[in-house]
Design an enzyme around this catalytic site. Structure first.
Site, short mmCIF file in Angstrom:
data_model
loop_
_atom_site.label_atom_id
_atom_site.label_comp_id
_atom_site.label_asym_id
_atom_site.label_seq_id
_atom_site.Cartn_x
_atom_site.Cartn_y
_atom_site.Cartn_z
N GLY A 20 0.83 -1.21 0.00
CA GLY A 20 0.00 0.00 0.00
C GLY A 20 0.86 1.25 0.00
N ALA A 21 1.96 1.18 -0.76
CA ALA A 21 2.93 2.30 -0.72
C ALA A 21 2.71 3.30 -1.85
CB ALA A 21 4.36 1.74 -0.78
N ASP A 70 -1.22 -7.22 -5.72
CA ASP A 70 -2.60 -7.07 -5.24
C ASP A 70 -2.80 -8.03 -4.07
OD1 ASP A 70 -5.31 -7.11 -4.76
OD2 ASP A 70 -5.90 -7.26 -6.86
N VAL A 71 -2.98 -7.50 -2.88
CA VAL A 71 -3.05 -8.38 -1.70
C VAL A 71 -4.27 -9.30 -1.71
CG1 VAL A 71 -1.77 -6.70 -0.28
CG2 VAL A 71 -4.29 -6.76 -0.15
N ASN A 97 0.73 -2.78 5.24
CA ASN A 97 -0.02 -1.53 5.36
C ASN A 97 -1.23 -1.40 4.43
OD1 ASN A 97 -0.13 1.62 5.81
ND2 ASN A 97 0.18 1.34 3.60
N SER A 150 -5.44 -0.18 13.37
CA SER A 150 -6.21 1.06 13.49
C SER A 150 -6.77 1.16 14.90
CB SER A 150 -7.38 1.05 12.49
OG SER A 150 -8.29 2.09 12.78
N TYR A 163 -14.71 -2.92 8.30
CA TYR A 163 -13.36 -2.42 8.62
C TYR A 163 -13.00 -2.73 10.07
CZ TYR A 163 -9.52 1.03 8.74
OH TYR A 163 -8.29 1.66 8.86
N ALA A 165 -14.28 -5.04 12.03
CA ALA A 165 -14.12 -6.49 12.22
C ALA A 165 -12.78 -6.96 11.67
CB ALA A 165 -15.28 -7.22 11.54
N ALA A 166 -12.43 -6.46 10.49
CA ALA A 166 -11.18 -6.91 9.85
C ALA A 166 -9.97 -6.41 10.65
CB ALA A 166 -11.12 -6.38 8.42
N LYS A 167 -9.99 -5.17 11.09
CA LYS A 167 -8.83 -4.62 11.81
C LYS A 167 -8.68 -5.28 13.19
CE LYS A 167 -7.01 -1.55 8.94
NZ LYS A 167 -5.65 -1.67 8.43
#
Ligand SMILES: NC(=O)c1ccc[n+]([C@@H]2O[C@H](COP(=O)([O-])OP(=O)(O)OC[C@H]3O[C@@H](n4cnc5c(N)ncnc54)[C@H](OP(=O)(O)O)[C@@H]3O)[C@@H](O)[C@H]2O)c1
Length: 259
Positions: A20-21, A70-71, A97, A150, A163, A165-167
């Site tokens: 994500g750079a 692509d992650v 990231n 986050s 977001y 839940a994922a984080k």
């Protein structure tokens, strides 16, 4: 970048992959690692944006390579990590990231939106961490993984259920991987940033609702990317050599005074 308390050669001889750079925090992190002596491989989906970051880092005297990755695509992660190792020789540091969000009431969120957020922020982060860790184990070199979570992994907010839940899962994953990979000399830690204005959230943070949110942050401002430099360099360098499974919250006190 603000003046660093870390020596300019704190990461000399180290190599780093930053996902994500192509924008926002990842772009900033890549510059910070390069400015402290690391050879950096930057990755994201958009090649043109990566080219601009390479130029930026080069102009500042750093060394960087770009890899399209692509992650969400396991084959792309495998190929991207292989290409990163080929470019840099080995990987000592991963800044995990890449992330996206969708702002929508849970009742209205589509299956696609949910999948995009969870697949990028949780599954994708796992794919990258594991692919990089395998190269570290194979090289018997040990290494460092810095997971960008986050404050929404610690506290919840409305309209970002996927977001959150994922984080939260990502933060627990970070601890689980720290436990499993310590035996390989791989330290795994996380940073939980508060709100920093980037493409991810600019529309909301610059709206009247965003202005209201500032009043709830004890330090009375949103973060700037450089506010995360200290945590990043601590975790990525030998200064953090006894840190693993930890999370550093960098949020101006926001989680203390959420509502
Ligand atoms: N800004 C904040 O307030 C804040 C707060 C806490 C945590 N964070 C976290 O910090 C990280 C960076 O966010 P940001 O604010 O810098 O947002 P951003 O400017 O939107 O950057 C997100 C980055 O992720 C990349 N990306 C998205 N989907 C990808 C995929 N499938 N594969 C590979 N790369 C992908 C994007 O590049 P491409 O589109 O080129 O692929 C972009 O480089 C995220 O994990 C975010 O959750 C941000």
């Amino acid at each position: 970048m603000t003046a660093s308390v870390f020596r300019a050669d704190a990461l000399a001889g180290r190599t780093a992959l930053v996902t994500g750079a192509s924008s926002g925090l990842g772009r900033h992190f890549a510059g910070v690692l390069a400015a402290h002596g690391a050879q950096v491989v930057i990755s994201a989906r958009h090649e043109d944006e990566l080219a601009a970051v390479i130029e930026e880092i080069g102009a500042a005297g750093g060394r960087a390579h770009a890899v399209v990755l692509d992650v969400r695509d396991p084959a792309s992660v495998e190929a991207g990590v292989r290409a990163a190792v080929a470019a840099a020789g080995r990987l000592d540091i991963l800044v995990n990231n890449a992330g996206v969000t969708v702002t929508r009431p849970a009742l209205a969120m589509t299956e696609d939106e949910w999948r995009r957020v969870v697949d990028t922020n949780l599954d994708g982060a796992f794919r990258v961490a594991r692919a990089v860790a395998r190269t570290m184990v194979e090289a018997k070199s040990g290494g460092v993984i810095v997971n960008i979570a986050s404050v929404l992994a610690l506290r919840v907010g409305k309209l970002v259920a996927g977001y959150v839940a994922a984080k939260a899962g990502f933060l627990r994953l970070s601890e689980a991987l720290a436990l499993e990979w310590a035996m390989h000399g791989i330290r795994v830690n996380a940073i939980a940033p508060g709100y920093v204005v980037t493409n991810l959230n600019r529309a909301f943070l610059t709206s009247p609702a965003g202005e209201t949110m500032i009043k709830r942050i004890p330090l009375r401002r949103f973060g700037e990317p450089a506010d995360l430099d200290g945590a990043l360099l601590l975790l990525a360098s030998d200064a953090g050599r006894y840190l693993t499974g930890s999370t550093i919250t960098v949020d101006g006190g926001h989680t203390l005074a959420w509502l």
